[in-house]
Motif scaffolding. Structure first.
Motif, PDB file in Angstrom:
ATOM      1  N   LEU A   8       0.827  -1.207   0.000  1.00  0.00           N
ATOM      2  CA  LEU A   8       0.000   0.000   0.000  1.00  0.00           C
ATOM      3  C   LEU A   8       0.862   1.258   0.000  1.00  0.00           C
ATOM      4  CD1 LEU A   8      -2.893  -1.056   2.404  1.00  0.00           C
ATOM      5  CD2 LEU A   8      -2.973  -0.868  -0.090  1.00  0.00           C
ATOM      6  N   CYS A   9       1.938   1.248   0.779  1.00  0.00           N
ATOM      7  CA  CYS A   9       2.842   2.404   0.797  1.00  0.00           C
ATOM      8  C   CYS A   9       3.481   2.609  -0.571  1.00  0.00           C
ATOM      9  CB  CYS A   9       3.917   2.216   1.860  1.00  0.00           C
ATOM     10  SG  CYS A   9       3.322   2.447   3.540  1.00  0.00           S
ATOM     11  N   ALA A  10       3.901   1.530  -1.208  1.00  0.00           N
ATOM     12  CA  ALA A  10       4.509   1.634  -2.533  1.00  0.00           C
ATOM     13  C   ALA A  10       3.506   2.146  -3.561  1.00  0.00           C
ATOM     14  CB  ALA A  10       5.066   0.272  -2.961  1.00  0.00           C
ATOM     15  N   LEU A  11       2.256   1.669  -3.467  1.00  0.00           N
ATOM     16  CA  LEU A  11       1.226   2.142  -4.396  1.00  0.00           C
ATOM     17  C   LEU A  11       0.961   3.626  -4.227  1.00  0.00           C
ATOM     18  CD1 LEU A  11      -1.388  -0.751  -4.288  1.00  0.00           C
ATOM     19  CD2 LEU A  11       0.031  -0.088  -6.237  1.00  0.00           C
ATOM     20  N   GLU A  12       0.957   4.100  -2.982  1.00  0.00           N
ATOM     21  CA  GLU A  12       0.695   5.518  -2.722  1.00  0.00           C
ATOM     22  C   GLU A  12       1.771   6.403  -3.341  1.00  0.00           C
ATOM     23  OE1 GLU A  12       0.262   5.968   1.488  1.00  0.00           O
ATOM     24  OE2 GLU A  12      -1.708   5.029   1.509  1.00  0.00           O
ATOM     25  N   LYS A  13       2.972   5.873  -3.502  1.00  0.00           N
ATOM     26  CA  LYS A  13       4.075   6.658  -4.056  1.00  0.00           C
ATOM     27  C   LYS A  13       4.035   6.741  -5.581  1.00  0.00           C
ATOM     28  CE  LYS A  13       7.065   5.596  -0.185  1.00  0.00           C
ATOM     29  NZ  LYS A  13       8.210   4.829   0.299  1.00  0.00           N
ATOM     30  N   GLN A  14       3.204   5.918  -6.208  1.00  0.00           N
ATOM     31  CA  GLN A  14       3.122   5.906  -7.671  1.00  0.00           C
ATOM     32  C   GLN A  14       2.302   7.093  -8.161  1.00  0.00           C
ATOM     33  OE1 GLN A  14       4.921   3.635  -9.416  1.00  0.00           O
ATOM     34  NE2 GLN A  14       5.555   3.006  -7.367  1.00  0.00           N
ATOM     35  N   ASN A  15       2.641   7.572  -9.353  1.00  0.00           N
ATOM     36  CA  ASN A  15       1.832   8.598  -9.993  1.00  0.00           C
ATOM     37  C   ASN A  15       0.672   7.887 -10.671  1.00  0.00           C
ATOM     38  OD1 ASN A  15       3.474  10.785  -9.311  1.00  0.00           O
ATOM     39  ND2 ASN A  15       4.836  10.367 -11.030  1.00  0.00           N
ATOM     40  N   ILE A  16      -0.506   7.994 -10.088  1.00  0.00           N
ATOM     41  CA  ILE A  16      -1.669   7.281 -10.600  1.00  0.00           C
ATOM     42  C   ILE A  16      -2.603   8.281 -11.264  1.00  0.00           C
ATOM     43  CG2 ILE A  16      -3.675   5.882  -9.947  1.00  0.00           C
ATOM     44  CD1 ILE A  16      -2.016   4.879  -7.571  1.00  0.00           C
ATOM     45  N   ASP A  17      -2.861   8.060 -12.561  1.00  0.00           N
ATOM     46  CA  ASP A  17      -3.790   8.951 -13.241  1.00  0.00           C
ATOM     47  C   ASP A  17      -5.189   8.349 -13.215  1.00  0.00           C
ATOM     48  OD1 ASP A  17      -4.105   7.107 -15.379  1.00  0.00           O
ATOM     49  OD2 ASP A  17      -2.385   7.953 -16.408  1.00  0.00           O
ATOM     50  N   GLU A  18      -6.155   9.111 -13.671  1.00  0.00           N
ATOM     51  CA  GLU A  18      -7.548   8.672 -13.573  1.00  0.00           C
ATOM     52  C   GLU A  18      -7.859   7.473 -14.461  1.00  0.00           C
ATOM     53  OE1 GLU A  18      -9.557  12.043 -16.423  1.00  0.00           O
ATOM     54  OE2 GLU A  18      -8.908  12.590 -14.405  1.00  0.00           O
ATOM     55  N   LYS A  58       1.118  -6.278  -6.122  1.00  0.00           N
ATOM     56  CA  LYS A  58       2.542  -6.619  -6.030  1.00  0.00           C
ATOM     57  C   LYS A  58       3.121  -6.869  -7.421  1.00  0.00           C
ATOM     58  CE  LYS A  58       3.730  -9.466  -2.716  1.00  0.00           C
ATOM     59  NZ  LYS A  58       4.022 -10.702  -1.948  1.00  0.00           N
ATOM     60  N   GLU A  59       2.392  -7.609  -8.248  1.00  0.00           N
ATOM     61  CA  GLU A  59       2.845  -7.877  -9.620  1.00  0.00           C
ATOM     62  C   GLU A  59       2.966  -6.577 -10.414  1.00  0.00           C
ATOM     63  OE1 GLU A  59       0.029 -10.687 -11.276  1.00  0.00           O
ATOM     64  OE2 GLU A  59       0.451 -12.130  -9.687  1.00  0.00           O
ATOM     65  N   HIS A  60       2.004  -5.675 -10.237  1.00  0.00           N
ATOM     66  CA  HIS A  60       2.047  -4.391 -10.936  1.00  0.00           C
ATOM     67  C   HIS A  60       3.278  -3.584 -10.531  1.00  0.00           C
ATOM     68  CE1 HIS A  60       0.671  -0.709 -12.840  1.00  0.00           C
ATOM     69  NE2 HIS A  60       0.829  -0.093 -11.692  1.00  0.00           N
ATOM     70  N   LEU A  61       3.566  -3.547  -9.234  1.00  0.00           N
ATOM     71  CA  LEU A  61       4.718  -2.813  -8.749  1.00  0.00           C
ATOM     72  C   LEU A  61       6.014  -3.416  -9.287  1.00  0.00           C
ATOM     73  CD1 LEU A  61       3.608  -2.187  -5.087  1.00  0.00           C
ATOM     74  CD2 LEU A  61       3.932  -0.435  -6.836  1.00  0.00           C
ATOM     75  N   GLN A  62       6.076  -4.732  -9.391  1.00  0.00           N
ATOM     76  CA  GLN A  62       7.265  -5.387  -9.928  1.00  0.00           C
ATOM     77  C   GLN A  62       7.484  -5.032 -11.395  1.00  0.00           C
ATOM     78  OE1 GLN A  62       6.452  -9.460  -8.850  1.00  0.00           O
ATOM     79  NE2 GLN A  62       7.468  -9.266  -6.872  1.00  0.00           N
ATOM     80  N   THR A  63       6.397  -4.917 -12.165  1.00  0.00           N
ATOM     81  CA  THR A  63       6.542  -4.543 -13.577  1.00  0.00           C
ATOM     82  C   THR A  63       7.005  -3.091 -13.708  1.00  0.00           C
ATOM     83  OG1 THR A  63       4.216  -3.923 -13.847  1.00  0.00           O
ATOM     84  CG2 THR A  63       4.802  -6.177 -14.387  1.00  0.00           C
ATOM     85  N   LEU A  64       6.614  -2.248 -12.770  1.00  0.00           N
ATOM     86  CA  LEU A  64       7.061  -0.851 -12.800  1.00  0.00           C
ATOM     87  C   LEU A  64       8.551  -0.744 -12.505  1.00  0.00           C
ATOM     88  CD1 LEU A  64       4.143   0.956 -10.923  1.00  0.00           C
ATOM     89  CD2 LEU A  64       4.579   0.924 -13.381  1.00  0.00           C
ATOM     90  N   GLU A  65       9.049  -1.638 -11.652  1.00  0.00           N
ATOM     91  CA  GLU A  65      10.464  -1.609 -11.267  1.00  0.00           C
ATOM     92  C   GLU A  65      11.379  -2.135 -12.357  1.00  0.00           C
ATOM     93  OE1 GLU A  65      10.663  -3.831  -7.639  1.00  0.00           O
ATOM     94  OE2 GLU A  65       9.598  -2.293  -6.492  1.00  0.00           O
ATOM     95  N   SER A  66      10.844  -3.006 -13.229  1.00  0.00           N
ATOM     96  CA  SER A  66      11.722  -3.620 -14.240  1.00  0.00           C
ATOM     97  C   SER A  66      11.817  -2.800 -15.505  1.00  0.00           C
ATOM     98  CB  SER A  66      11.227  -5.013 -14.573  1.00  0.00           C
ATOM     99  OG  SER A  66       9.880  -4.993 -14.982  1.00  0.00           O
TER     100      SER A  66
END
Length: 66
Positions: A8-18, A58-66
């Motif tokens: 949740l903390c990692a998701l909050e740090k992402q730039n999320i558009d509408e 978690k999978e989404h965050l991993q794809t953002l990191e790679s």
């Protein structure tokens, strides 16, 4: 668990558009997304659906990191 808090903390740090289909914000939106996850994966249990949602994040965050 700590895993959920970290995600949740990692998701909050992402730039999320509408246009991004990550559930953030209201309880109503959370229930809507959970219902979609239950339908998509044939899940009946809210607990299992929540765990699947965490895995998807978690999978989404991993794809953002790679």
């Amino acid at each position: 668990s700590n895993d959920v808090k970290q995600i949740l903390c990692a998701l909050e740090k992402q730039n999320i558009d509408e246009d991004t289909s990550i559930m953030v914000g209201s309880f109503e939106e959370f229930i809507r997304v959970m219902t979609e996850v239950k339908k998509a994966y044939g899940i009946k249990s809210n607990t299992v659906a929540f765990a699947r949602m965490v895995d998807l994040c978690k999978e989404h965050l991993q794809t953002l990191e790679s």
